[in-house]
Write a protein that holds these residues in place. Sequence first.
Motif, PDB file in Angstrom:
ATOM      1  N   ILE A   1      23.538 -37.176 -39.413  1.00 43.55           N
ATOM      2  CA  ILE A   1      22.570 -36.839 -40.417  1.00 43.55           C
ATOM      3  C   ILE A   1      21.171 -35.978 -40.232  1.00 43.55           C
ATOM      4  O   ILE A   1      21.557 -35.043 -40.803  1.00 43.55           O
ATOM      5  N   GLU A   2      21.100 -35.953 -38.742  1.00 43.43           N
ATOM      6  CA  GLU A   2      19.754 -35.048 -38.479  1.00 43.43           C
ATOM      7  C   GLU A   2      20.391 -34.044 -38.691  1.00 43.43           C
ATOM      8  O   GLU A   2      19.745 -32.078 -38.168  1.00 43.43           O
TER       9      GLU A   2
ATOM     10  N   ASP B   1      19.959 -37.657 -48.224  1.00 41.72           N
ATOM     11  CA  ASP B   1      19.313 -36.988 -49.504  1.00 41.72           C
ATOM     12  C   ASP B   1      20.228 -37.048 -50.792  1.00 41.72           C
ATOM     13  O   ASP B   1      20.737 -36.901 -52.015  1.00 41.72           O
TER      14      ASP B   1
ATOM     15  N   ASP C   1      15.780 -44.107 -44.910  1.00 45.79           N
ATOM     16  CA  ASP C   1      14.806 -43.073 -45.865  1.00 45.79           C
ATOM     17  C   ASP C   1      14.801 -41.577 -45.333  1.00 45.79           C
ATOM     18  O   ASP C   1      14.474 -39.920 -45.355  1.00 45.79           O
ATOM     19  N   LYS C   2      16.197 -41.104 -44.515  1.00 43.09           N
ATOM     20  CA  LYS C   2      16.400 -39.694 -44.064  1.00 43.09           C
ATOM     21  C   LYS C   2      17.906 -39.283 -44.858  1.00 43.09           C
ATOM     22  O   LYS C   2      18.170 -38.092 -45.441  1.00 43.09           O
TER      23      LYS C   2
ATOM     24  N   VAL D   1      18.991 -45.649 -42.300  1.00 38.32           N
ATOM     25  CA  VAL D   1      18.959 -44.295 -42.484  1.00 38.32           C
ATOM     26  C   VAL D   1      17.994 -44.237 -43.462  1.00 38.32           C
ATOM     27  O   VAL D   1      18.689 -42.457 -43.776  1.00 38.32           O
TER      28      VAL D   1
ATOM     29  N   ASP E   1      22.892 -41.266 -37.197  1.00 38.88           N
ATOM     30  CA  ASP E   1      21.581 -41.089 -37.335  1.00 38.88           C
ATOM     31  C   ASP E   1      22.067 -39.009 -36.823  1.00 38.88           C
ATOM     32  O   ASP E   1      20.646 -39.096 -37.660  1.00 38.88           O
TER      33      ASP E   1
ATOM     34  N   LYS F   1      20.928 -31.951 -41.074  1.00 42.29           N
ATOM     35  CA  LYS F   1      19.821 -31.306 -41.917  1.00 42.29           C
ATOM     36  C   LYS F   1      18.838 -30.392 -41.222  1.00 42.29           C
ATOM     37  O   LYS F   1      18.381 -29.606 -41.636  1.00 42.29           O
TER      38      LYS F   1
ATOM     39  N   LYS G   1      20.698 -30.142 -47.604  1.00 44.80           N
ATOM     40  CA  LYS G   1      20.872 -31.898 -47.221  1.00 44.80           C
ATOM     41  C   LYS G   1      22.061 -32.762 -46.763  1.00 44.80           C
ATOM     42  O   LYS G   1      22.978 -32.709 -47.107  1.00 44.80           O
TER      43      LYS G   1
END
Length: 216
Positions: free
Chosen positions: A100-101, A131, A128-129, A126, A97, A104, A109
């Motif tokens: 990923i953040e 691309d 929903d986060k 994860v 998580d 971004k 993406k």
Amino acid sequence: MKKLAPSILSADFAQLGAETEKIEKAGAHIIHVDVMDGHFVPNISYGATVMKSLLGKTKLPFDVHLMIENADKYIPDFVTENTGYITVHQEACTHLDRTIEFIKSFGVKAGVALNPATPPQTLEYVADKLDMVLVMSVNPGFGGQSFIDNALTKIKKLDDFRKKNNLDFEIEVDGGVNLSNVREICDAGTDIIVAGSSIFGAEDIGNRVGEFLELL
């Protein structure tokens, strides 16, 4: 619209600029950049310097696939004006998580790749986060391998999952894709097709890109 992402892992590196120009002129949508560290996968490919050598020579976005450990340490090196996606492996990220953040945060993406034995359920919290989800249809590490058929089942499950949950991540497939199976792979729910040796191993690279595009 389905997209074609030729993988420069299979390109002639002595002619990298020229071969990139050929795929762009032929209509490819993305440049897939396979990065291997010799630890997470049993091979070493290239780093950000090779990718950055294409800056100013192509307008195509870079799709960076990090098959490496300690991805967070190297992610900033791959952020350029051409970088469209950075994908890390679920299996290589202890704090997925957070990673990923981090991707971004650069305005890039974020994608997560799944090895052939990794179920899509590992991305439930994860998704929903994301691309993009990259389905590996070979065991990562080397080009030119044969497509693993059960990847089709995984693609269909991911496609059903995103529809059921109103998610809009793209599904990408990498490994063993060729003219004989690309239509079936697309029909399973794939949005982005990665092809390496089947494109760069062709006698006429531009013509081969065109043949792929006709089937997408």
